[in-house]
Motif scaffolding. Structure first.
Motif, mmCIF file in Angstrom:
data_model
loop_
_atom_site.group_PDB
_atom_site.id
_atom_site.type_symbol
_atom_site.label_atom_id
_atom_site.label_comp_id
_atom_site.label_asym_id
_atom_site.label_seq_id
_atom_site.Cartn_x
_atom_site.Cartn_y
_atom_site.Cartn_z
ATOM 1 N N GLY A 1 36.152 -21.638 13.599
ATOM 2 C CA GLY A 1 35.744 -21.847 12.297
ATOM 3 C C GLY A 1 34.550 -20.819 11.671
ATOM 4 O O GLY A 1 34.010 -21.377 10.813
ATOM 5 N N GLN B 1 46.057 -13.701 14.074
ATOM 6 C CA GLN B 1 45.435 -15.106 15.247
ATOM 7 C C GLN B 1 47.011 -15.112 15.208
ATOM 8 O O GLN B 1 47.138 -16.293 16.747
ATOM 9 C CB GLN B 1 45.259 -16.341 14.404
ATOM 10 C CG GLN B 1 44.553 -17.277 16.264
ATOM 11 C CD GLN B 1 43.299 -17.959 15.188
ATOM 12 O OE1 GLN B 1 42.457 -17.349 14.415
ATOM 13 N NE2 GLN B 1 42.550 -18.722 15.710
ATOM 14 N N LYS C 1 35.477 -15.714 11.726
ATOM 15 C CA LYS C 1 36.083 -14.663 12.791
ATOM 16 C C LYS C 1 37.248 -14.078 11.851
ATOM 17 O O LYS C 1 37.082 -12.880 12.302
ATOM 18 C CB LYS C 1 36.082 -14.649 14.307
ATOM 19 C CG LYS C 1 35.065 -15.585 15.375
ATOM 20 C CD LYS C 1 35.047 -15.312 16.316
ATOM 21 C CE LYS C 1 36.756 -16.461 16.916
ATOM 22 N NZ LYS C 1 35.743 -17.829 15.907
ATOM 23 N N SER C 2 37.909 -14.701 12.093
ATOM 24 C CA SER C 2 39.533 -14.551 11.505
ATOM 25 C C SER C 2 38.967 -13.769 10.233
ATOM 26 O O SER C 2 39.840 -12.603 8.904
ATOM 27 C CB SER C 2 40.022 -14.843 11.751
ATOM 28 O OG SER C 2 40.258 -15.432 12.414
ATOM 29 N N SER C 3 38.025 -14.378 9.227
ATOM 30 C CA SER C 3 38.068 -13.906 8.083
ATOM 31 C C SER C 3 37.491 -12.924 7.867
ATOM 32 O O SER C 3 37.410 -11.985 6.957
ATOM 33 C CB SER C 3 36.857 -14.709 7.152
ATOM 34 O OG SER C 3 37.585 -16.693 7.180
#
Ligand SMILES: Nc1ncnc2c1ncn2[C@@H]1O[C@H](COP(=O)(O)OP(=O)(O)OP(=O)(O)O)[C@@H](O)[C@H]1O
Ligand SMILES: [Mg+2]
Lengths: 306, 348, 443
Positions: A84, A130, A87-89
């Motif tokens: 949360g 991911q 990183k993916s954002s």
């Protein structure tokens, strides 16, 4: 209709060096890196990816706050942080899937407020997700060349008729795919539907699809999640190779600190949407804030490694 | 969902052999089993519906865009061919046919535009607009039916050059040829980059976008190709089969019928389109014969209609739950069971 | 279930298991393939019409032993009023021996059959419906829109209004509103009403009711504003009772609403209840069971428990009587053809000849027990409608009562329009226009 994308920053087919992946070996990556640094000293090179004060919020939740980040050409940057952290954002912003609230994204010469997702491939950017994002209804051998889909410019009628140029491009794409499939040891399953493969193999196929285009910037969101330790080692060599053989800049999100420290040139640490550290693996390892936020607490995924 | 087998695998030759066999058999049926009933009441409508199902399968099965407007494109094709023939008599019928497909494709693109924004249920609802709009326009503007008093129009004579196709056998051969050619072209398209793009957009639209699949163009192309095929199926339905065109024959029921064909036959399978169409055409005929033979007068037309709906409805639910890949999957499984396994299985 | 139906179904079953060849027709049978519709939205019309048709064929078989000893047979195939089912039934039954004529009672199915029956040389009967220009027998040798087509219906309605007003000169300045169903069928007569309005000088307004027509408030408000002398109801299905109910609500008198031939059945008025009382509609065949032929059907056919209607109360209803009249016309055509070709099973082409000489004057109609049921018919080789007369019936709340004489439409002024259309068809289909009744027909 031209068969080859010629837009700014797009790969030109004729510029692509002969396909040769360096063999996975124990050669020290720093050597290759040093060579590159020398070059850039002569002619100042723009970073492959530049982020300037990126902010993103979902409703009240700030996913990213004022992130500045640069990835040089030929550099492997690892992005780490707890679940949360954003990183993916960050990758989703870079690939235009999320629209940023403030800030700017630069690829080489081009800077964007809103990254045009559909032009990414043309700009030399490739990524993995991911969560698996394969085309389940295509075989491995059909999935991998999809990474080159942006190069196919023949209209559908030409495709039906099978124009000479169209067939040449198709053959080239197929050959490129064949090579990557070979390197990633997918030959045995090349005719299988991707949806029917085990998770680890699907991850591999996704990596193959990202590598086949020989991108200038490669964004990898947890590419080694769910694969065995040996496979992890092997796959990380392929990632390194992407940098070594065609100079890709790589952003790698990974929870396995062992992999991160071994593979990356630089590490950026995110926590609650903020960048709390950015430096060489050694610097980051020693950073107090990082130890507090992240390294001090064993991550569920990498218990076996710390 | 089944793969588009890659052209180079050893499969190809055996597949080509199968296609060849089926085509030879299809042409061979004419002299062999050529009763008018079989040709005109079973095979010709089967061919038209198969082509429509192939069209819808391109859109829904391969490109993943749900449509409830198939009948509208059948109607557009039929009326376009009629009007082209009527108003530009110099054009050969074959050109009318292709142009009619083109008109349907153009309308298909227009009604495909919402797909750039909508998906799933919402897209299905918006394709209903095509269904209602086309039917409304065809009744509202009597120009489309050449101001014919009853709005029902009669079909032009089927001919290519000086050869005319009037008997049931000739009309069957005409339809068969069109369907074979278009199906093979569709197969080629599906195995080209465009076909892979369809599947990419269906399976993972965001990724497709990221890797540079022109996803908007791909969706519209799917609508165009699909409507083209369905439009030509409409021409076959009206001109080769019914020999008349009336807007009421292209209602929502027909759209559902074509959707059921691909659900029952198998999504994303051209063979499935044919098997599904065969099922939908033959099943009611069989049911009525068998029902009448077994149950006598109890099995009147009311009971027949009801049992038909119940069985088809039940089958659709059963397939959706138990075998979403339709009859063709059952077929393949039965086929595989009869031969040794030869596909490589990755050791895990 | 009655015995006859059971027998038929058993026959069909036998056919299915491949025994068909052993059942080949004897030399003395004439076969009527029936594309009937007993389920689906139009079942009420289908059961009535085909019920009446079969009842009459049964009457001829039981009472007379067939037509001059030739037995009448039939088989039904369900169409649900859908074109492709109609085609399927056609292809299924067309190879049966001794087919006399086809009677689909569906415009769509009839259209699909025109090519086929022309090729197969069998008559296609479209009583009261079908394509108007097939009246021209020079172009459509095998199609017979008997008694009435939409154009003559329009003219008949205007002539009725004329007679009610007391002469053609009285029509000047009168106002007529046509309320039509928003479908090809509904719009078919728009130009004809215009033509007649110009000719007689009445004011005309044509208002569309979108399908299905279960909401007509706005249309009837504009009618109230227009204050017409008559409203012609060219309706279909649910539109008819709703029109009558809405008319009552806005205070338009029912006896100034004139229904057309598809707005004239019991099913059109009963749902409107009280509002339908006084409503008038055109018909080619009177309703009621008081005519001798119907009495014989009741006595002979229903008496022998061979009646086709399940609900005996529907005997003498509009659709049942249309079926009876259709039976009379088919049987008489066969009889007339037999007089020329011999008392045996006839070919389709020979029966066509019979239809082209189907001339029943009022005396012959009376002899057939149908005086008052329908007026007369006078089919010739080039006039396949046969100048049917129309009458008008009024709904009294429980049944229809005839309230006019037999009225003749103005055929002469309609014929040129019909010929224009048929000539276009002939050109489009490379049909040689027949110059006399003896011409070789077909292609
Ligand atoms: N589409 C979205 N809608 C709402 N909130 C989101 C969305 N995507 C991410 N978030 C929120 O943004 C924050 C950052 O999420 P993100 O997925 O970027 O984390 P991450 O660092 O990749 O985590 P992980 O290690 O679990 O993958 C989280 O609080 C997450 O709930
Ligand atoms: Mg993540």
């Amino acid at each position: 209709m031209t068969a080859i994308a010629t837009g700014a920053g797009a790969f030109r087919l004729e510029e692509i060096p002969p396909r040769r992946y360096a063999h996975v070996s124990g050669g020290r990556p720093e050597q290759a890196l040093e060579g590159r640094v020398d070059e850039s000293a002569k002619t100042p090179v723009r970073p492959a990816l530049g982020l300037a004060s990126i902010s993103l919020a979902f409703g009240g939740v700030a996913a990213l706050r004022e992130i500045d980040l640069e990835v040089a050409q030929g550099e492997i940057l690892a992005v780490i942080g707890p679940n949360g952290a954003g990183k993916s954002s960050l990758l989703n912003i870079v690939s235009g899937i999320y629209r940023l609230d403030r800030g700017e994204v630069r690829f080489g010469e081009n800077s964007f407020r809103e990254v045009p997702t559909s032009k990414l491939a043309g700009l030399g950017v490739a990524r993995t997700f991911q969560n698996l994002a394969l085309f389940k209804g295509l075989s491995v051998f059909d999935n991998v060349p999809m990474g080159l889909a942006h190069r196919v410019r023949a209209g559908f009628l030409q495709q039906i008729v099978g124009s000479l140029l169209g067939r040449r491009i198709e053959a080239e794409n197929r050959a490129a795919a064949e090579e990557v499939i070979g390197f990633l040891h997918l030959t045995e399953v090349r005719d299988r539907l991707t949806g029917t493969l085990p998770y680890g193999l699907q991850k591999r196929v996704e990596l193959a699809r990202a590598l086949v285009a020989r991108p200038k910037l490669l964004l990898l969101d947890e590419p080694f999640a769910g694969v065995t330790l040996t496979e992890k080692r092997e796959l990380s060599q392929h990632v390194r190779n992407a940098r070594d053989s065609f100079g890709a800049a790589i952003v790698l999100i990974e929870h396995d600190i062992g992999v991160v420290m071994g593979l990356s040139d630089r590490v950026a640490v995110l926590d609650y949407g903020r960048k709390i550290a950015d430096g060489t693996p050694d610097q980051v390892r020693a950073d107090a804030a990082v130890i507090d936020a992240y390294l001090g607490v064993a991550h569920e995924d990498d218990k076996e490694l710390i | 969902m089944p793969a588009l087998s890659s052209a180079k695998s050893a499969w190809f030759s055996s597949e080509a052999l199968w296609i060849g066999l089926v085509i030879v058999a299809a042409y061979g049926i004419v002299p062999l089993a050529g009763t008018d009933y079989l040709l005109d009441a079973v095979l010709t409508p089967f061919l038209a519906l198969s082509l429509a199902a192939v069209g819808l399968n391109v859109l829904t099965g391969y490109a993943g865009q749900v449509s409830l407007g198939s009948a509208a494109f059948l109607a557009v094709g039929a009326y376009a061919a009629y009007n082209l023939h009527l108003r530009i008599p110099a054009l050969p019928l074959l050109v009318d046919l292709v142009l009619a497909g083109g008109v349907a494709a153009a309308i298909g693109i227009v009604f495909g535009l919402p797909s750039l924004r909508l998906r799933g249920f919402y897209l299905a609802v918006s394709t209903l607009a095509a269904q209602f709009f086309v039917q409304w326009a065809l009744t509202k503007f009597s120009w489309f039916s050449n101001d014919n008093p009853s709005g029902v129009i009669d079909a032009p004579i089927l001919s290519i050059g000086s050869i005319s196709f009037t008997s049931p056998a000739e009309r069957y051969v005409f339809s068969l040829t069109i369907v074979v050619v278009l199906t093979l072209l569709t197969l080629r398209l599906l195995r080209s980059q465009s076909g892979r793009n369809f599947i990419a957009v269906r399976d993972h639209e965001i990724t497709a976008k990221v890797i540079g699949v022109p996803h908007l163009r791909t969706k519209l192309l799917a609508f165009a190709i699909s409507s083209f095929l369905i439009g030509i199926a409409g021409v076959l339905w009206a001109i080769a089969y019914l020999r008349t065109v009336e807007p009421a024959g292209f209602n929502l029921d027909r759209s559902f019928q074509i959707l059921f064909i691909i659900v029952i036959g198998g999504l994303a399978s051209l063979r499935g389109s044919f098997i599904g169409a065969a099922f939908i055409v033959v099943f009611p005929l069989l049911l009525s014969r068998i029902g009448a033979a077994l149950l006598g007068s109890v099995f009147d037309s009311g009971v027949l209609e009801m049992s038909q709906r119940i069985v088809i409805g039940g089958l659709i639910i059963a397939f959706l739950i138990a075998e979403p890949r339709g009859l063709i999957a059952l077929w393949d499984r039965a086929w595989d069971a009869m031969r040794p396994v030869r596909r490589p299985v990755y050791p895990t | 279930m009655n015995v006859m139906r059971r027998l038929k179904v058993t026959m069909a079953a036998a056919l299915a298991v491949g025994l068909a060849s052993t059942l080949a027709a004897h030399a003395d049978e004439q076969f009527f393939p029936l594309q009937s519709y007993r389920v689906g939205p139009y079942a009420a019309g289908g059961t009535g019409f085909f019920g009446g048709f079969i009842d009459y064929l049964n009457l001829i078989n039981i009472r007379d032993g067939g037509v001059n000893g030739v037995k009448l047979t039939w088989d039904e195939g369900e169409t649900q009023y859908e074109v492709e089912r109609g085609v399927e039934v056609y292809e299924r039954l067309k190879s049966r021996p001794g087919i006399a004529a086809w009677n689909p009672l569906s415009v769509g199915i009839a259209y699909a059959m025109i090519d086929r029956i022309t090729k197969d040389k069998v008559p296609l009967i479209t009583i009261n419906h079908g394509r108007t220009d097939s009246t021209d027998g020079r172009v459509f040798p095998y199609v017979f829109p008997l008694l009435l087509n939409p154009y003559s219906e329009t003219s008949g309605i205007v002539n009725y209004i004329t007679s009610r007003e007391g002469g053609a000169d009285k029509l000047k300045g009168k106002k007529i509103v046509v309320l039509y169903h928003g479908s090809p069928y509904g719009k078919e007569t728009i130009p004809i009403y215009k033509l007649l309005a110009d000719k007689y000088g009445f004011e005309l307004e044509q208002i569309e009711v979108p399908h299905p027509g279960n909401e007509q408030q706005s249309q009837w408000l504009s009618i109230r504003r227009a204050k017409p002398d008559y409203v012609v109801l060219r309706g279909w299905g649910v539109m008819n009772p709703v029109a009558l109910k809405t008319a009552q609500k806005v205070g338009f008198p029912a006896d100034h609403i004139i229904g057309n031939v598809w707005s004239n059945s019991e099913e059109d008025v009963i749902p409107a209840g009280d509002a339908a009382k006084g409503y008038i509609a055109i018909t080619t065949q009177a309703s009621g069971a008081e005519y001798p032929v119907l009495q014989e059907v009741i006595k002979t056919v229903y008496g022998a428990n061979k009646g086709n209607l399940e609900d005996k109360k529907r005997i003498g209803s509009v659709y049942h009587n249309l079926g009876i009249v259709n039976g009379i016309l088919n049987v008489e055509a066969v009889r007339i053809a037999q007089a020329k070709f011999g008392k045996r099973t006839l070919t389709g082409d020979e029966v066509r000849w019979g239809f082209e000489h189907l001339q029943l004057d009022p005396a012959r109609v009376e002899a057939l027990g149908a005086k008052g049921l329908f007026h007369s018919i006078n089919v010739t080789w080039d006039n396949h409608e046969g100048d049917g007369r129309v009458t008008f019936q009024q709904w009294d709340g429980s049944k229809w009562k005839v309230v006019s004489d037999w009225i003749a439409p103005d055929w002469a002024s309609l014929r040129p329009i019909i010929e224009k259309s048929s000539a276009a068809y002939a050109k489009e289909h490379n049909i040689k226009i027949r110059a006399s009744g003896d011409d070789q027909v077909g292609q």
